[in-house]
Design a protein around this motif. Structure first.
Motif, PDB file in Angstrom:
ATOM      1  N   UNK A 254      46.505  50.448  61.279  1.00 35.57           N
ATOM      2  CA  UNK A 254      45.692  49.311  60.847  1.00 35.57           C
ATOM      3  C   UNK A 254      46.406  47.983  61.068  1.00 35.57           C
ATOM      4  N   UNK A 255      47.625  48.031  61.598  1.00 38.20           N
ATOM      5  CA  UNK A 255      48.284  46.764  61.946  1.00 38.20           C
ATOM      6  C   UNK A 255      47.876  46.405  63.376  1.00 38.20           C
ATOM      7  N   UNK A 256      48.127  45.178  63.741  1.00 35.94           N
ATOM      8  CA  UNK A 256      47.842  44.735  65.114  1.00 35.94           C
ATOM      9  C   UNK A 256      48.609  45.638  66.070  1.00 35.94           C
ATOM     10  N   UNK A 257      47.949  46.160  67.102  1.00 35.22           N
ATOM     11  CA  UNK A 257      48.616  47.037  68.061  1.00 35.22           C
ATOM     12  C   UNK A 257      49.730  46.292  68.770  1.00 35.22           C
ATOM     13  N   UNK A 258      50.463  47.025  69.587  1.00 39.05           N
ATOM     14  CA  UNK A 258      51.504  46.392  70.388  1.00 39.05           C
ATOM     15  C   UNK A 258      50.817  45.433  71.348  1.00 39.05           C
ATOM     16  N   UNK A 259      51.572  44.546  71.921  1.00 35.52           N
ATOM     17  CA  UNK A 259      51.015  43.619  72.895  1.00 35.52           C
ATOM     18  C   UNK A 259      50.277  44.444  73.955  1.00 35.52           C
ATOM     19  N   UNK A 260      48.949  44.394  73.980  1.00 36.07           N
ATOM     20  CA  UNK A 260      48.219  45.275  74.888  1.00 36.07           C
ATOM     21  C   UNK A 260      48.267  44.750  76.327  1.00 36.07           C
ATOM     22  N   UNK A 261      47.833  45.569  77.247  1.00 32.22           N
ATOM     23  CA  UNK A 261      47.784  45.131  78.649  1.00 32.22           C
ATOM     24  C   UNK A 261      46.326  45.029  79.081  1.00 32.22           C
TER      25      UNK A 261
ATOM     26  N   UNK B 180      39.611  44.246  68.233  1.00 30.84           N
ATOM     27  CA  UNK B 180      38.754  44.649  67.098  1.00 30.84           C
ATOM     28  C   UNK B 180      38.091  45.987  67.394  1.00 30.84           C
ATOM     29  N   UNK B 181      37.567  46.106  68.611  1.00 30.67           N
ATOM     30  CA  UNK B 181      36.880  47.348  68.976  1.00 30.67           C
ATOM     31  C   UNK B 181      37.863  48.521  68.990  1.00 30.67           C
ATOM     32  N   UNK B 182      39.072  48.268  69.509  1.00 36.32           N
ATOM     33  CA  UNK B 182      40.076  49.342  69.569  1.00 36.32           C
ATOM     34  C   UNK B 182      40.392  49.845  68.152  1.00 36.32           C
ATOM     35  N   UNK B 183      40.467  48.915  67.188  1.00 42.95           N
ATOM     36  CA  UNK B 183      40.746  49.307  65.790  1.00 42.95           C
ATOM     37  C   UNK B 183      39.617  50.186  65.252  1.00 42.95           C
TER      38      UNK B 183
END
Ligand SMILES: C=C1C[C@]23C[C@@]1(O)CC[C@H]2[C@@]12CCC[C@@](C)(C(=O)O1)[C@H]2[C@@H]3C(=O)O
Ligand SMILES: O=C(O)CCC(=O)C(=O)O
Ligand SMILES: [Fe+2]
Length: 363
Positions: free
Chosen positions: A194-201, A170-173
């Motif tokens: 605005x879509x869900x980012x890639x699978x983050x690490x 949420x914060x990254x968005x």
């Protein structure tokens, strides 16, 4: 078919050396980096400007974020919306993990071709000396590794990780919105943002107290291969960022605040207007330092290239399009030359990208 974030590392297997830090009474030669810098950690002005601290509820937040990205590539944020108790729980979970005996941690060791699990930083292979740190990388679910660490009591750890990733996303968005907005670009202009980012690490870093901190290195100087990184550090300082014309500057821990780094993919997206920040972690004699990095990137199928709104005849695109996964592969091969290796035109000043750098010793 989409590539996974772990795929780019397959051609670059890593043989890891493990050390039981707590058993070491003096710094072994394998970990002695000798004089770190000819220069003291800061030079130029006697009291360098502090890293910007931005209240995200400030009505001016977008402008402040833009200015910080342009001039520093790093800033700290307060009023970020991530519950303090979740930050504390995450820190406690990391502490519990790294406090396990080495033979137990090794049950969740990263495989030579893999990314997830316990081990030394991937960038270690580029340096002749080892770093005074250990890490635990999580991509996707932590379940498989957590189960090996705590066969009967893994679920709390997994829950904290999942909650943490959700809040960080949420914060990254929000940060992406502010960063793009400050470039005059809307989330509508960049549909994938605005879509869900890639699978983050998630990268948990542990820097045990070190018997000879002046000759050791916690995590060598690097830029992150991300759009942005959200870093939570415990109350022990160690993170330093490199500022052109000033040198290495410590980012002081501020209770409840989070550190935001501009990564290489935002550097590319902004056509170099928001340069990624070179940073490193130092260690100290008495305190165990912990940090948790949330590495945020674009969806896996998206090619990142300079935003068309930022380019014209006078400002041609400086970088070729790359996916996150392709860029990680480039980083695994070229490390701090990765950004220049995707560069299209030579910079006007004839110098390579700032981090390939000239005077800065990246190791
Ligand atoms: C997505 C990623 C970025 C990262 C490599 C990774 O696949 C997972 C670990 C990340 C990390 C954390 C410590 C510093 C760093 C340079 C490293 O060695 O592993 C970064 C990688 C990166 O940003 O390139
Ligand atoms: O521990 C720190 O402060 C830095 C960690 C970091 O740079 C990383 O995980 O990429
Ligand atoms: Fe980093």
């Amino acid at each position: 078919m989409h590539t996974r974030l772990s795929d780019p590392f397959k051609p670059y297997p890593m043989i890891q050396d493990y050390l039981d830090f707590n058993a070491m009474k003096e710094l072994p030669e394998s970990h002695a980096w000798l004089p770190l810098d000819e220069l003291p950690s800061t030079y130029g002005s006697s009291t360098p400007d502090p890293v910007p601290l931005i209240n995200l509820k400030d009505t001016n937040a977008m402008k402040l974020v833009g200015h910080a990205c342009k001039t520093w590539g790093v800033f700290q944020v307060t009023n970020h919306g991530v519950p303090i108790n979740l930050l504390e729980e995450m820190e406690a979970a990391g502490r519990k993990l790294f406090a396990l005996p080495i033979h137990q941690k090794l049950k969740a060791a990263r495989s030579p071709n893999g990314v997830s699990g316990y081990g030394v930083a991937r960038i270690s292979t580029f340096f002749p000396k080892l770093m005074w740190s250990e890490g635990f990388t999580i991509i996707g679910s932590p379940y498989e590794h957590a189960r090996k660490l705590w066969p009967n009591r893994y679920s709390r750890f997994c829950d904290v990780i999942e909650d943490y990733k959700e809040e960080m996303n949420k914060l990254a968005q929000t940060l992406m919105e502010l960063m793009l907005g400050s470039l005059g670009v809307t989330m509508d202009d960049v549909k994938w943002a605005s879509t869900q980012g890639s699978c983050p690490a998630l990268q948990l870093n542990s820097y045990p107290a070190c018997p000879d901190p002046d000759r050791a290195m916690g995590l060598a100087a690097h830029t992150d291969s991300t759009l942005l990184t959200i870093l939570h550090q415990n109350n022990t300082s160690g993170l330093q960022v490199y500022k052109e014309g000033t040198g290495w500057i410590t980012v002081p821990p501020i209770p409840g605040a989070l550190v935001i780094n501009v990564g290489d993919l935002l550097h590319i997206l902004s056509n170099g207007l928001y340069p990624s920040v070179l940073h490193r972690a130092m260690v100290n004699r008495t305190q165990h330092r912990l940090s948790v990095a949330y590495l945020y990137g674009p969806p896996s199928n998206v090619k990142i290239s300079p935003l068309s709104k930022l380019t014209d005849q006078k400002h041609p695109p400086l970088y070729r399009p790359v996916t996150w996964s392709e860029y990680l592969g480039t980083k695994a091969k070229h490390f701090n030359k990765a950004l220049s290796s995707v560069r299209l035109c030579a910079p006007l000043n004839g110098f390579p990208d700032a981090k390939d750098h000239t005077g800065v010793r990246v190791g």
